[in-house]
Write an enzyme that holds these catalytic residues in place. Structure first.
Site, PDB file in Angstrom:
ATOM      1  N   GLU A 172       0.916  -1.171  -0.155  1.00  8.05           N
ATOM      2  CA  GLU A 172       0.052  -0.040   0.160  1.00  8.05           C
ATOM      3  C   GLU A 172       0.914   1.277   0.030  1.00  8.05           C
ATOM      4  OE1 GLU A 172      -3.023  -0.272   3.218  1.00  8.05           O
ATOM      5  OE2 GLU A 172      -4.020  -1.896   2.260  1.00  8.05           O
ATOM      6  N   GLU A 290      -5.656  -8.515  -0.078  1.00  7.02           N
ATOM      7  CA  GLU A 290      -6.430  -8.185   1.300  1.00  7.02           C
ATOM      8  C   GLU A 290      -7.674  -7.844   1.098  1.00  7.02           C
ATOM      9  OE1 GLU A 290      -4.432  -5.215   3.968  1.00  7.02           O
ATOM     10  OE2 GLU A 290      -2.567  -5.657   3.140  1.00  7.02           O
TER      11      GLU A 290
HETATM   12  O1  AHR Z   1      -5.012  -5.688   7.155  1.00  9.90           O
HETATM   13  C1  AHR Z   1      -4.888  -4.561   8.038  1.00  9.90           C
HETATM   14  C2  AHR Z   1      -4.036  -3.395   7.422  1.00  9.90           C
HETATM   15  O2  AHR Z   1      -4.755  -3.067   6.242  1.00  9.90           O
HETATM   16  C3  AHR Z   1      -2.760  -3.696   6.605  1.00  9.90           C
HETATM   17  O3  AHR Z   1      -1.753  -3.820   7.473  1.00  9.90           O
HETATM   18  C4  AHR Z   1      -2.896  -2.845   5.435  1.00  9.90           C
HETATM   19  O4  AHR Z   1      -2.269  -3.313   4.326  1.00  9.90           O
HETATM   20  C5  AHR Z   1      -4.399  -2.634   5.255  1.00  9.90           C
HETATM   21  O5  AHR Z   1      -4.493  -1.154   5.278  1.00  9.90           O
END
Ligand code: AHR
Length: 497
Positions: A172, A290
């Site tokens: 990210e 994610e």
């Molecule tokens: O999964 C929690 C967080 O969410 C992770 O560390 C990040 O990549 C995202 O913003």
């Protein structure tokens, strides 16, 4: 209400990559410490790994687990987490304002993966570190003895290289919250250098560039285009992330699949565009590394403690239906999505919660297991004729959300059917144009009259799959009755041609 689902085993989107059933373990809150690794627990094995967690995760049949972050990775020095435990430093973790004791690191993670029956998907720090340290981690993990970092691994007890195939180039980097956050063009250069150096160490690896952190970002797609145009020849995947939330309107929330489809369509369009303008014969794919529901517990400040209680989301029945829609969408987009990771696995926005002496299996565990256990082969095109329901600002949305896989080796098909309407049951008539259905081999449904029902400690689980009502019709079709709302997974055997 009635819907029809028309299928043909010749009409498919492509092979489903089983890596869409992968997971994510971050050094965050009680995910690693007290979740995966809990030497003080009576349930820990000789390595300090929680055996109950391992057994429940094994049922999820995850091909990959992404590690060690997440936001954590962007200020993590992997060298702190290897070697004798007594010499490993305690460090402040910038991302979650926590203390990282480094008693669980790369070697422990690889060992844990073996016990879970999965493979590591490793992320490197491109926030505060760069290509040099990323390449050295590849050397540590993947090279045979004879060089400095590979010999360190051997000295730490692993003669055989770990052969880690899948690597994330940071995390990210579009987010101002990220350690080392930089504009797209700068990250593109960083990632490109790292990819070249890492692949120079081991030509067999594949790398994932960190795309936009979400569709809400002002730079969404622009950012991704800049990355792709600069790094196209050196990368294999671009990541997408999304966390879903219920802002108080369940009808709207339950149509979340519309949004997930849209993100995947955005990426498919962008990837086709960049491929066209390069021009290139190569294809880059999506790693949706994610995804989950996350809106109830956003506490992100660990107050400089080890294993603080952060992001301990309690999941209810409606959340499980959203997770089912993520998986349906990944299956429908089998041609572009090759990897997807539920984020995360234990204690932190996870399907599992631990306390010292026990494990709680949350609602969102079930759609994952029901589909991971039964999905195989190719993704069939789903021609759906469904009544709609009013999904708030999303307008009229089909009640039925579906995905179907077909395995031509076993001549079985697995149907995942979700009724998104909270009021009206739905009868789904399924027909294959080219085949008859010989029998139902498995039929399970997740349903509850209370959208907010959640499994609780020390109580019988209330959100758990039960037998579904699915019958072969005299004409060789299938009729499935879906309560309002619900998710059913029905596996069928097809008759011989
Ligand atoms: O999964 C929690 C967080 O969410 C992770 O560390 C990040 O990549 C995202 O913003």
């Amino acid at each position: 209400m009635k819907a029809t689902l028309s299928l043909d085993t010749h009409h498919h989107v492509g092979a489903i990559d089983r890596r869409i059933f992968s997971g994510f373990l971050e050094h965050l809150g009680r995910s690693v410490y007290e979740g995966a690794y809990d030497p003080g627990s009576p349930l820990a094995d000789g390595d300090g790994f929680r055996t109950d967690v391992i057994a429940a995760l094994a049922e999820m049949r995850m091909p990959l687990v992404r590690y060690p972050g997440g936001n954590f990775v962007s200020s993590y020095d992997w060298r702190d987490g290897v070697g004798p435990r007594a010499t490993r430093p305690r460090r402040p973790d910038f991302a979650w304002r926590s203390v990282e004791p480094n008693t669980f690191g790369t070697d422990e993670f690889v060992r844990w993966c073996k016990k879970v029956g999965t493979a590591p998907m490793m992320a490197v720090n491109l926030g505060t570190l760069g290509a040099q340290q990323a390449g050295e981690l590849v050397e540590y993990c993947n090279l045979g003895p004879g060089t400095y970092w590979a010999d360190k691994r051997v000295a730490n007890g692993a003669l055989k290289p770990y052969a880690i195939k899948t690597w994330c180039l940071g995390n990210e980097m579009d987010g101002p919250w990220q350690a080392g956050h930089v504009p797209a063009d700068e990250y593109a250069r960083r990632a490109d250098q790292a990819a070249k150096f890492m692949k120079g160490m081991d030509r067999t690896i594949e790398v994932i560039i960190a795309g936009s952190s979400g569709r809400g970002m002002a730079t969404y797609m622009h950012y991704d285009r800049t990355l792709l145009e600069y790094t196209w020849n050196n990368i294999d995947y671009i990541s997408a992330h999304r966390y879903s939330g219920n802002a108080g309107d369940s009808a709207h929330y339950l149509a979340e699949g519309v949004e997930i489809d849209r993100i995947l369509d955005d990426y498919a369009g962008l990837l086709a565009y960049v491929r066209g303008v390069m021009p290139s014969d190569k294809q880059v794919y999506v790693s949706f590394d994610e995804w989950n529901v996350w809106y109830k517990n956003r506490e992100a400040d660990g107050r400089w403690t080890v294993a603080p209680h952060l992001l301990e989301e309690i999941y209810n029945f409606e959340d499980a239906l959203i997770c089912g829609q993520y998986l349906n969408s990944f299956i429908r987009h089998a041609d572009s999505v090759k990897i997807a990771c539920i984020a995360q696995l234990v204690n932190v926005i996870g399907p599992l919660m631990t306390r010292k002496d026990g494990l709680l299996v949350q609602s969102i565990y079930h759609p994952f297991v029901m589909l991971s256990a039964n999905t195989a082969g190719r993704s069939l095109r789903t021609a759906i004729d469904s009544p709609t329901y009013k999904a708030g600002e999303r307008g009229d949305v089909p009640m039925l959300d579906a995905s179907v896989s077909h395995d031509d080796k076993t001549e079985t098909a697995c149907l995942s059917l979700i009724n998104r309407d909270t009021e009206r049951p739905l009868t789904v008539d399924v027909a294959f144009g080219d085949r008859k259905i010989a029998g139902v081999t498995q039929a399970r449904v997740l349903s509850h009259r209370n959208l907010k029902a959640a499994n609780q400690w020390d109580k019988k689980p209330v959100v758990t799959p039960r037998p579904a009502n699915a019958k072969v019709t005299p004409g060789g079709g299938l009729r499935v009755s879906l309560p309002a709302p619900s998710m059913a997974v029905v596996c069928v055997k097809l008759a011989k041609r």
